[in-house]
Structure formats: structure tokens, C-alpha cells
Design an enzyme around this catalytic site. Structure first.
Site, short mmCIF file in Angstrom:
data_model
loop_
_atom_site.label_atom_id
_atom_site.label_comp_id
_atom_site.label_asym_id
_atom_site.label_seq_id
_atom_site.Cartn_x
_atom_site.Cartn_y
_atom_site.Cartn_z
N ASP A 474 10.44 5.59 -10.83
CA ASP A 474 11.54 5.98 -9.94
C ASP A 474 11.93 4.81 -9.02
OD1 ASP A 474 13.36 7.64 -8.68
OD2 ASP A 474 11.89 9.15 -8.07
N ASP A 544 19.59 14.23 -10.27
CA ASP A 544 18.79 15.21 -9.53
C ASP A 544 19.48 16.57 -9.51
OD1 ASP A 544 16.65 13.67 -8.99
OD2 ASP A 544 17.26 13.09 -6.97
C1 DGJ Z 1 14.04 11.23 -7.14
C2 DGJ Z 1 13.91 11.77 -8.51
O1 DGJ Z 1 15.15 11.79 -9.14
C3 DGJ Z 1 13.30 13.16 -8.45
O2 DGJ Z 1 13.26 13.72 -9.73
C4 DGJ Z 1 11.93 13.04 -7.86
O3 DGJ Z 1 11.10 12.29 -8.70
C5 DGJ Z 1 12.01 12.41 -6.48
N1 DGJ Z 1 12.73 11.17 -6.51
C6 DGJ Z 1 10.64 12.17 -5.92
O4 DGJ Z 1 10.65 11.49 -4.75
#
Ligand code: DGJ
Length: 723
Positions: A474, A544
Site C-alpha cells: 500500500d 477503496d
Molecule cells: C488503503 C487501502 O486502499 C485499504 O484497502 C486499506 O488497506 C487501508 N489503506 C489501510 O490503511
């Protein structure tokens, strides 16, 4: 095939369906002649626009500026007469800018060389033309590469700069591709968005001046995507011409289409010149990333399928690209930071019973991280949460017959972390300023070799600690305060690009050492969803936003250029955590089938009715998975356009079977049933659908009336099999 005609000074690249033709005005200036549907003729020099007044420089030196400002350049250079968008700016030791790049030599060879430190397309059945241009007074050389693959209607372009002079120079701008064409009333198609709203399609007529898509955020970004297409007016999925560029790079980019005074269009793409200055010592070279140029004479659909095949066959390297991915359950929307070993094992057990194959432990397992306030950089297990440690948890999950995946955000550092307290100089920062926080975190200075080694060591130790099958990598903030306590003053401008190169290096090292690892890239959802990352990971978290309706738009824009097999898509709980919408569980499942498929919820917390549907959804994923991963994609209707329903079709390469996904977003009263027109079938073959027989041609020309659906947010899957 690539040919050079010595008599006319014309280079011609031919793929199965397209030709790309370059000429040399005065034997010196590399100029664009043609990019489009394949031409059989080789006598094309007459199309090079050197007859335009006021003639080539050799015939009329007093009007050299007017020549340079109207000639269709293969690689535009500024400062000496071309006032349109430039591809290259170099500052010499004399502190001056301005180049006059002329042809020196060329090389045509079988194959395609790798780009040093950069992701790029690959494949043996390829040919490359390399043109060397030189600015004689400074000795600066520019190598333009054009590669083609025998099975793809695309031209891959990249640029290398060599400092052939005696003094150091500074590259202030180096774009990777330039396309000069006559205007045909083009419209521009781009992908634009924001967090939770990535890659919405945007189409607008190209007017005089420039249309720009760009990122200076240190990542390809949620906002603008490194893609730009010029399309003929009225271009549809099946008709019209398309000239598209897509950048194989994950950092700052600039993409521009410029409609100029003489009704010519210039399209350029490359690393964004802002925050970029690269010092090149004598004899050194700089490799700029690759741009993929695709032409389609059969509308957007053909462009899409060209990109899909090219990326599947010549960009993604992972052995998983054609394999079924384990159906995963991710702890993020299921528990956020609130979990411990017991909770995770309960989640795993319930998930395993439903047929889910992998547990992914997302953010919150390390340091003392119970919120997003701290601990990034402290990549050791939080034993208070994970009693017994990582290995115990993973072994227990494995004992349930499940694989285990883990979340990492290696490029970041929290001010509240042991590593920051020990090394505040490791964060990006501007001299005498406090760096800006974003999600309470700083970005690591990856131009420092010891930071890259530290980060890699943390990744390696985590992966060695237990049987980890999958990593979600990430990146949750953009780059600001682009300053390094390590680089000298005259190399600070290299920092942003060095960050991207270091991410590539880290992922490469990780994949070399852990070749069985399934890697999913992610950046606050889909802010680094780009072809650069695909070279390392066969899948990327798309957004997200997991709401089924919002996802239709986000996924349509993503599918425009990316194969469905790379699009991270999960079923989540309702009301949706991002938009609060409630949609049927079945529909959420159907929408997620157009991607890697998985769950972003706690099955113990959803209704029993929904829970019972999970095994059926997984069975659908297994049933349609191969088709979705390998087939040809056709867009039948767009919810983004019609605001009522969405429809897409996947046809197997051998056209033996097809599947159609139809989602009725809004139920309008008193409407006739929808008719859809299939595409890509074998016209002469008979297909079975719903136990009835239909001729392929009929389904494509006369269409199919869909069964009526009652209510909003309804989905259906239609299967067609050759008799
Ligand atoms: C952003 C990601 O897109 C989410 O799926 C998750 O992993 C969060 N970060 C965690 O901080």
C-alpha cells in the site's frame, strides 16, 4: 516488420493491422508521416510535410523558425524555433537551453531491449527501430526507440539521453513520446477522478490550446490517469478512429494534446517536468520510461482489446496472471484496526467454512498501531494484538486449509515510530521547514541507499517469519516536501523519480527472493493503478470504494485499458462504508466477478441470508474465472453514460463461449424490456442460451431481449455456448 528505404529516407513499421511511418526532412529532421491502418505501399515520402511554405532549412535558412514551428516532429525540441509543446529541455554547463536534434544513424534489430531499472513491455517476437539524433554543438544524443510485437497493434516508444559532451548537463524535461498529426476535429478521452472515484471516463472536443492530464503527486494518482486518447468525432465502441497513449510509469507524469495554429495536433507523454531535474555527467545516459501507442480503426472496443492483450502477453510477468487467484477475505472493512489473533482466527474459520481460500491481514498488525496515527516503519509484530506472534497465526490459518496474506506500506514512516525517532533525517523534508503530514505520516527518502536496505530488510524479515502467500503493498499519501538530507543540492530534482525507481527496485528484489509471492499493489485504493505496477504485480486494488454502483463507473474506466484479471474487486458489507448505499448481496457479487474477486467483510456479521450466498458466488467465480481472465472484453452499455444500466460481455478467444453481465441500476417504470446487441461472436455459429438456439450473427445484428427485472440494483448473468 520494420523497413528503411534508403532512397526516400523513410522508416516504416508494420504490425498486422497498423503502420507507423517516419521520414527525414533534409536527411536531418525526424518527422512524422503516418500512424494508422496498415498501408501496403512503401512510397510514402510524399506525405512528409516539407513542401509547406517556407520550405526546409537547407532551401530557406532565413525561415528556419517557421519550418521548425510547423514541421511534424517525431521528437519535439524547443528553444530553436518550435514553440509548440517540447519533449526535451537540457541546461548545459553554460546555463543555456535550446537544442537542434538531427538524425545521425539508426539501428533496426530483432527483439526489444529491457529498460534499465524500469518496467517495460517484453517479448521475443519483436522488432525495434532505434533512431539516434544529436545536438551537434553540445554532443547531446537522443535515442528514440520504437518497438513492435508480431501479435499486437501497438507501438512502444521510449527515449534515452546520452551526454556526449565534455561537461555535466541537467535534463529539465524529458518526455517519452510525441505524435504530430493533422487535426481531424478530434475529441480527447481521458480518465479522471479522486479518492474513491478513480478513473471516470471524460470526453471533450479538443479546442485550440492544450488539454492536459498530469500528476505531480509522486504517484500516477487518483486524480488524472497517465492515459490520453484522441478519438474521431462520434467514435463509438465499434466504429471510429482512436490514437491512444498510456505511460508505463508510476510517478509524476504529463500528458498533453495541443491543437496548434496550423490545425495540427501534438500529443505528448512522459515524466512531468515539474520537480524534475536530472544531472548527467559526461558519458552517462538517462533512460526515460516507455509509452504504449495504440491505434484502432474500429472504435474504442478494439483499442481496449489491444491494450488487454498487450498487457497480458507482454507486460505482466507474474506466473499468476492466467491462474485463478485465491478467493480472499480482507480484514480492512471487516475489522479495520480492531483485531487480535482470536478475532482473525474466528474470521478465518468462518470464511474457510464458506469456501474462502485466503485470509489477508490488513493494516494494524505491527508496532503499536491501533489507528493510522503511528508505527509505520516499525515492521515488527504487535504481540499484544497477535498473541503467539505472526507464525502462530499463519500456521493456524494454514491449518484451516487457507493461505495467508499480509498488508505492508513500506515507503512510509510515522513521526510516532521508533525508526523516525532514531532517524528523522530519513523522511522527505525541505530545509528549515516542517514537512507536511498526510494521514499522519511522512514519506521515506528512498534516494538513500541505507533506507532502501532498511525497508527491504523489514519486508524480507516479515516474509521469512511465516508462510505468507500474498502481499498487499500500500501507499497512502502523496509525495510533498520533496527534499533529501542525503542528495547534494544539484541532485535534489532527481528525488521524485528516484522514489519511483526505488519502489521498482524494492518490488523486484522481493519478487526475485520470493518468486511464489502473489503481489497486489494498492495506493489508498487506486492511486497507483498503472501499467508500471503491473510489471511487478498481476493485480492492483482498484478503489477503496466497494459500493456496487460506484464500482460500475470505476471499473468501466479501468477496463477501458486494463484486463479484468488485474482489477482488485471485492464484495463488501452494506450500508456501504464509503457511500452508505444498500444493494443486494447478489449484485455486489456479480460486480466483483469482473475482477480478482474476494470479500471485504466479516461473514459472522452479515445476515444469514447473505452468508449463505457466499459459496454460490465463489462457485460463479470459479465458473467464469478463466473466461474473465483470458477472454476478449466487449462493452455493451455504460451506466456512466446512460445512468440506468451497465452491460459488458466476455467472449472466449476461440469464440466457443461468452458471458454477459447486466446490471440494472435503476428500475424505470413502464419501460420495455432492454435489448442488447452482443459482439465478438462467431457469426455463423449457433449458440445456446437459456436452452434455446440463436445464430451468432442474429445475436449481434438483431440483439436479444433481456428478461425483465424488478427493482433497483438488480444483476443477471447470461451464458452463451456454441452448440
Ligand atoms: C488503503 C487501502 O486502499 C485499504 O484497502 C486499506 O488497506 C487501508 N489503506 C489501510 O490503511
Amino acid at each position: 516488420m520494420i523497413q528503411f528505404d534508403e532512397k526516400t529516407n523513410v522508416f516504416k513499421l508494420d504490425t498486422k493491422n497498423l503502420s507507423y511511418v517516419i521520414g527525414l526532412a533534409d536527411g536531418a529532421y525526424a518527422g512524422h508521416i503516418y500512424f494508422g491502418k496498415r498501408l501496403e505501399s512503401t512510397d510514402l515520402s510524399y506525405l512528409l510535410r516539407i513542401d509547406e511554405p517556407p520550405f526546409v532549412p537547407s532551401a530557406n535558412l532565413r525561415e528556419k523558425v517557421a519550418f521548425l514551428d510547423s514541421y511534424p516532429m517525431e521528437y519535439a525540441f524547443g528553444g530553436t524555433g518550435d514553440f509548440r509543446e517540447s519533449c526535451i529541455t537540457v541546461t548545459t554547463a553554460a546555463g543555456q537551453q535550446g537544442l537542434d536534434l538531427t538524425y545521425v544513424s539508426h539501428r533496426i534489430y530483432n527483439g526489444k531491449e529491457a529498460l534499465d531499472g524500469l518496467p517495460a513491455t517484453w517479448g521475443t517476437d519483436s522488432e525495434t527501430l532505434e533512431l539516434t539524433l544529436e545536438d551537434i554543438p553540445t554532443g547531446i544524443r537522443v535515442l528514440l526507440s520504437y518497438s513492435i510485437f508480431s501479435d499486437s497493434d501497438a507501438v512502444m516508444r521510449s527515449v534515452k539521453i546520452i551526454n556526449g559532451g565534455a561537461d555535466a548537463i541537467y535534463i529539465d524535461r524529458v518526455l517519452s513520446a510525441c505524435l504530430d498529426m493533422d487535426n481531424e476535429q478530434y475529441e480527447v478521452l481521458s480518465l479522471h477522478g479522486s479518492w474513491a472515484r478513480e478513473r471516470h471516463m471524460n470526453r471533450t472536443p479538443l479546442g485550440y490550446g492544450s488539454y492536459t492530464m498530469e500528476s505531480v503527486r509522486g504517484e500516477s494518482s487518483h486524480q488524472d490517469h497517465p492515459f490520453l486518447a484522441l478519438v474521431s468525432p462520434g467514435c463509438t465502441q465499434t466504429s471510429g478512429s482512436v490514437y491512444a497513449m498510456h505511460f508505463i510509469y508510476s510517478g509524476n507524469f504529463l500528458a498533453k494534446a495541443q491543437l496548434c495554429q496550423h490545425d495540427t495536433v501534438r500529443m505528448v507523454m512522459g515524466i512531468h517536468p515539474e520537480q524534475f531535474r536530472w544531472k548527467l555527467e559526461p558519458g552517462e545516459c538517462f533512460q526515460a520510461p516507455e509509452v504504449v501507442c495504440v491505434y484502432s480503426d474500429e472504435g474504442l472496443g478494439k483499442m481496449t482489446r489491444t491494450f488487454h492483450d498487450l498487457y497480458r502477453n507482454h507486460l505482466i510477468r507474474s506466473k499468476y496472471k492466467y491462474q485463478p487467484r485465491p478467493v480472499l477475505v480482507n480484514s480492512w472493512e471487516a475489522a479495520y484496526f480492531d483485531f487480535d489473533t482470536e478475532k482473525l482466527l474466528k474470521l478465518a474459520k468462518q470464511s474457510a467454512e464458506l469456501g474462502i481460500e485466503m485470509l489477508v491481514m490488513d493494516d494494524g498488525w505491527f508496532g503499536h498501531r491501533n489507528s493510522d496515527e503511528g508505527s509505520l516503519g516499525d515492521w515488527y509484530v504487535n504481540e499484544e494484538k497477535l498473541k503467539g506472534g505472526l507464525k502462530y497465526l499463519v500456521d493456524e490459518v494454514n491449518a484451516l486449509g487457507m493461505k495467508f496474506g499480509i498488508w505492508l506500506e513500506p515507503e512510509m514512516i510515522s513521526p510516532d515510530s521508533d525508526v523516525y525517532r532514531a532517524h528523522p533525517e530519513w523522511a522527505l523534508q525541505l530545509k528549515n521547514r516542517t514537512a507536511s503530514l498526510c494521514r499522519a505520516q511522512y514519506v521515506l527518502d528512498l534516494s538513500r541507499p541505507e533506507v532502501v536496505d532498511y525497508v527491504y530488510d523489514c519486508v524480507r524479515k516479515t516474509l521469512q517469519a511465516a508462510n505468507i502467500s500474498y502481499v498487499k503493498w500500500d501507499m497512502n499519501r502523496q509525495l510533498t516536501d520533496i527534499g533529501s538530507t542525503y542528495l547534494p543540492a544539484d541532485r535534489q530534482g532527481e528525488l521524485s523519480h528516484r522514489h519511483t525507481l526505488a519502489v521498482y527496485e524494492l518490488q523486484e528484489r522481493m519478487l526475485q527472493e520470493f518468486p511464489d509471492l502473489l503481489l497486489e499493489n494498492c495506493s489508498g485504493g487506486g492511486a497507483r493503478f498503472d501499467p508500471g505496477m503491473l510489471y511487478y504485480s498481476p493485480q492492483i486494488w482498484c478503489s477503496d470504494n466497494t459500493d456496487a454502483v460506484e464500482r460500475l463507473i470505476i471499473q468501466e474506466g479501468t477496463q477501458l485499458i486494463y484486463p479484468l484479471s488485474v482489477i482488485g474487486a471485492h464484495v463488501s458489507d452494506c450500508p456501504n462504508h464509503t457511500v452508505g448505499r444498500v444493494t443486494p448481496f447478489e449484485t455486489r457479487g456479480v460486480v466483483a466477478l469482473a475482477g480478482t474477486f474476494g470479500y471485504e467483510l466479516d461473514p459472522c456479521k452479515i445476515s444469514e441470508d447473505d452468508r449463505k450466498k457466499i459459496p454460490g458466488q465463489i462457485a460463479d467465480y470459479k465458473k467464469y474465472g478463466a473466461l474473465v481472465r483470458e477472454g476478449d472484453y466487449y462493452r455493451i452499455a455504460s451506466y456512466q453514460e446512460n445512468r440506468l444500466y451497465d452491460c459488458y460481455e466476455i467472449v472466449s478467444k476461440d469464440r466457443e463461449e461468452a458471458v454477459v453481465f447486466f446490471i440494472q441500476v435503476l428500475h424505470e417504470p413502464n419501460r420495455r424490456s432492454r435489448k442488447i446487441y452482443l459482439q465478438g461472436l462467431d457469426a455463423d455459429a449457433v449458440y445456446l442460451y437459456d436452452k434455446k438456439e440463436y445464430l451468432g450473427a442474429t445475436l449481434m445484428q438483431a440483439g436479444l431481449i433481456l428478461p425483465r427485472m424488478w427493482g433497483d440494483f438488480q444483476a443477471q448473468i447470461l451464458e452463451f455456448k456454441k452448440k
